[in-house]
Design a protein around this motif. Structure first.
Motif, PDB file in Angstrom:
ATOM      1  N   VAL A 134      -5.969  -1.590   9.066  1.00 21.23           N
ATOM      2  CA  VAL A 134      -4.718  -0.965   8.389  1.00 21.23           C
ATOM      3  C   VAL A 134      -4.641  -2.085   7.103  1.00 21.23           C
ATOM      4  O   VAL A 134      -4.763  -3.029   7.123  1.00 21.23           O
ATOM      5  CB  VAL A 134      -3.445  -1.117   9.188  1.00 21.23           C
ATOM      6  N   ALA A 135      -3.880  -1.231   6.246  1.00 18.32           N
ATOM      7  CA  ALA A 135      -3.591  -2.105   4.996  1.00 18.32           C
ATOM      8  C   ALA A 135      -2.032  -2.775   4.867  1.00 18.32           C
ATOM      9  O   ALA A 135      -2.112  -3.924   4.558  1.00 18.32           O
ATOM     10  CB  ALA A 135      -3.274  -0.941   3.781  1.00 18.32           C
ATOM     11  N   PHE A 136      -1.236  -2.446   5.813  1.00 18.55           N
ATOM     12  CA  PHE A 136       0.162  -3.026   5.952  1.00 18.55           C
ATOM     13  C   PHE A 136       0.667  -3.016   7.267  1.00 18.55           C
ATOM     14  O   PHE A 136       0.354  -2.028   7.978  1.00 18.55           O
ATOM     15  CB  PHE A 136       1.094  -2.185   4.910  1.00 18.55           C
ATOM     16  N   ASP A 137       1.592  -3.881   7.607  1.00 17.52           N
ATOM     17  CA  ASP A 137       2.764  -3.736   8.772  1.00 17.52           C
ATOM     18  C   ASP A 137       3.396  -2.440   8.380  1.00 17.52           C
ATOM     19  O   ASP A 137       3.651  -2.014   7.286  1.00 17.52           O
ATOM     20  CB  ASP A 137       3.360  -4.645   9.018  1.00 17.52           C
ATOM     21  N   TYR A 138       3.735  -1.753   9.350  1.00 16.20           N
ATOM     22  CA  TYR A 138       4.687  -0.476   9.189  1.00 16.20           C
ATOM     23  C   TYR A 138       6.123  -0.977   9.076  1.00 16.20           C
ATOM     24  O   TYR A 138       7.071  -1.289  10.181  1.00 16.20           O
ATOM     25  CB  TYR A 138       4.842   0.469  10.434  1.00 16.20           C
ATOM     26  N   ALA A 139       6.573  -1.418   7.724  1.00 13.77           N
ATOM     27  CA  ALA A 139       7.824  -2.242   7.494  1.00 13.77           C
ATOM     28  C   ALA A 139       8.117  -2.077   6.042  1.00 13.77           C
ATOM     29  O   ALA A 139       7.209  -1.137   5.235  1.00 13.77           O
ATOM     30  CB  ALA A 139       7.638  -3.779   7.598  1.00 13.77           C
ATOM     31  N   PHE A 140       9.280  -2.100   5.690  1.00 11.49           N
ATOM     32  CA  PHE A 140       9.619  -1.940   4.402  1.00 11.49           C
ATOM     33  C   PHE A 140       8.705  -2.640   3.271  1.00 11.49           C
ATOM     34  O   PHE A 140       8.199  -3.610   3.497  1.00 11.49           O
ATOM     35  CB  PHE A 140      11.342  -2.496   4.088  1.00 11.49           C
ATOM     36  N   PRO A 141       8.257  -2.092   2.144  1.00 15.15           N
ATOM     37  CA  PRO A 141       8.730  -0.577   1.749  1.00 15.15           C
ATOM     38  C   PRO A 141       7.696   0.687   2.201  1.00 15.15           C
ATOM     39  O   PRO A 141       8.056   1.515   1.980  1.00 15.15           O
ATOM     40  CB  PRO A 141       8.493  -0.891   0.373  1.00 15.15           C
ATOM     41  N   TRP A 142       6.723   0.038   3.021  1.00 11.13           N
ATOM     42  CA  TRP A 142       5.543   1.071   3.254  1.00 11.13           C
ATOM     43  C   TRP A 142       6.160   1.924   4.192  1.00 11.13           C
ATOM     44  O   TRP A 142       5.702   3.247   4.107  1.00 11.13           O
ATOM     45  CB  TRP A 142       4.532   0.396   3.685  1.00 11.13           C
ATOM     46  N   ASP A 143       6.966   1.738   5.175  1.00  8.72           N
ATOM     47  CA  ASP A 143       7.788   2.542   6.062  1.00  8.72           C
ATOM     48  C   ASP A 143       8.273   3.836   5.352  1.00  8.72           C
ATOM     49  O   ASP A 143       8.017   5.021   5.687  1.00  8.72           O
ATOM     50  CB  ASP A 143       8.561   2.066   7.180  1.00  8.72           C
TER      51      ASP A 143
ATOM     52  N   LEU B 208      -9.720  -2.254   2.556  1.00 12.65           N
ATOM     53  CA  LEU B 208     -11.077  -1.917   3.470  1.00 12.65           C
ATOM     54  C   LEU B 208     -11.947  -2.700   2.471  1.00 12.65           C
ATOM     55  O   LEU B 208     -12.680  -3.291   2.981  1.00 12.65           O
ATOM     56  CB  LEU B 208     -11.336  -0.529   3.468  1.00 12.65           C
ATOM     57  N   ARG B 209     -12.143  -2.609   1.229  1.00 13.05           N
ATOM     58  CA  ARG B 209     -13.001  -3.271   0.633  1.00 13.05           C
ATOM     59  C   ARG B 209     -12.932  -4.730   0.692  1.00 13.05           C
ATOM     60  O   ARG B 209     -13.848  -5.478   0.656  1.00 13.05           O
ATOM     61  CB  ARG B 209     -12.920  -2.941  -1.008  1.00 13.05           C
ATOM     62  N   ARG B 210     -11.645  -5.181   0.650  1.00 19.35           N
ATOM     63  CA  ARG B 210     -11.449  -6.865   0.796  1.00 19.35           C
ATOM     64  C   ARG B 210     -12.008  -7.291   2.106  1.00 19.35           C
ATOM     65  O   ARG B 210     -12.614  -8.144   2.252  1.00 19.35           O
ATOM     66  CB  ARG B 210      -9.963  -7.201   0.727  1.00 19.35           C
ATOM     67  N   ALA B 211     -11.614  -6.551   3.152  1.00 18.28           N
ATOM     68  CA  ALA B 211     -12.268  -6.707   4.278  1.00 18.28           C
ATOM     69  C   ALA B 211     -13.507  -6.644   4.626  1.00 18.28           C
ATOM     70  O   ALA B 211     -14.322  -7.193   5.824  1.00 18.28           O
ATOM     71  CB  ALA B 211     -11.394  -5.652   5.593  1.00 18.28           C
ATOM     72  N   THR B 212     -14.418  -5.761   3.795  1.00 15.46           N
ATOM     73  CA  THR B 212     -15.765  -5.722   4.022  1.00 15.46           C
ATOM     74  C   THR B 212     -16.559  -7.038   3.317  1.00 15.46           C
ATOM     75  O   THR B 212     -17.430  -7.220   3.424  1.00 15.46           O
ATOM     76  CB  THR B 212     -16.214  -4.269   3.368  1.00 15.46           C
TER      77      THR B 212
END
Ligand code: ZN
Length: 218
Positions: A47-56, A82-86
């Protein structure tokens, strides 16, 4: 360093955030306690983010507010993550290359109500950014489910049984392929797990789950 600046250390199975010790070996996959007890069938989750402000808020606007144009920046954020994690030392460096991107399907009833599948819009962006093929008609969802959050694990699994189906005519497109299943949010991981079960049963080599955000679920 195990993670690029800005990327949280997460369980490589389910993407739950994890505390990372400074001296932890960076070439080992991180796996949380829950996944050690009940490993998901999918190979990994990102995942890119936690489900929290502001992404929620942004995800809710895409999902329930008709703001379909938000799929583009959200898809780009997931692509970049994903690119960073690869990259060197990233969590995905040990992974198979993905052959095929599939969106988490909606039931026809839900699709008629919403008018679009937000997971498909995100999957289109990510597939295009990464130069991967997208197949939105392979995995089907003939049955709608109750909300999974809050249900005990056993009940979640019963609730999901038979929800997903691979189009029998499309099995040849899946056989031996490494698949990324794209969703907007991973909540318990049970839905992704059930979709993965059907994909593997229909011949997929392995399934990775990619989503914009992860709720703290365990
Ligand atoms: Zn985990």
């Amino acid at each position: 360093m195990a993670n690029h600046a800005g990327e949280k250390p997460r369980c490589s199975c389910c993407a739950e955030p994890m505390a990372l010790l400074d001296d932890a070996p960076h070439d080992r996959r991180l796996i949380c306690a829950e996944c050690r007890r009940h490993a998901p069938i999918f190979t990994s989750a990102h995942v890119a983010f936690d489900y929290a402000f502001p992404w929620d808020h942004v995800i809710q606007q895409l999902k329930f507010g008709g703001r379909t144009e938000l799929a583009r920046p959200l898809g780009l954020a997931l692509t970049n993550s994903l690119r960073r994690a690869t990259g060197r030392g990233g969590e995905r460096q040990h992974q198979h290359a993905v052959d095929l991107v599939l969106p988490m399907p909606l039931s026809n009833a839900r699709l008629a109500e919403r008018g679009y599948n937000q997971a498909l819009l995100i999957a289109q962006e990510v597939a295009q950014n990464l130069g991967l093929s997208l197949d939105s008609s392979l995995l089907l969802r003939p049955i709608e489910t109750l909300h999974q959050a809050g249900l005990p694990r056993e009940q979640r699994m019963r609730n999901l049984s038979g929800v997903f189906m691979v189009d029998p005519a499309a099995r040849n497109r899946l056989a031996g392929r490494s698949v990324a299943l794209v969703d907007d949010v991973i909540t318990t991981g049970s839905t992704a797990n059930e979709a993965c079960r059907e994909l593997l049963r229909a011949g997929a080599l392995e399934v990775q789950v990619w989503a914009i955000a992860r709720t703290a679920a365990h």
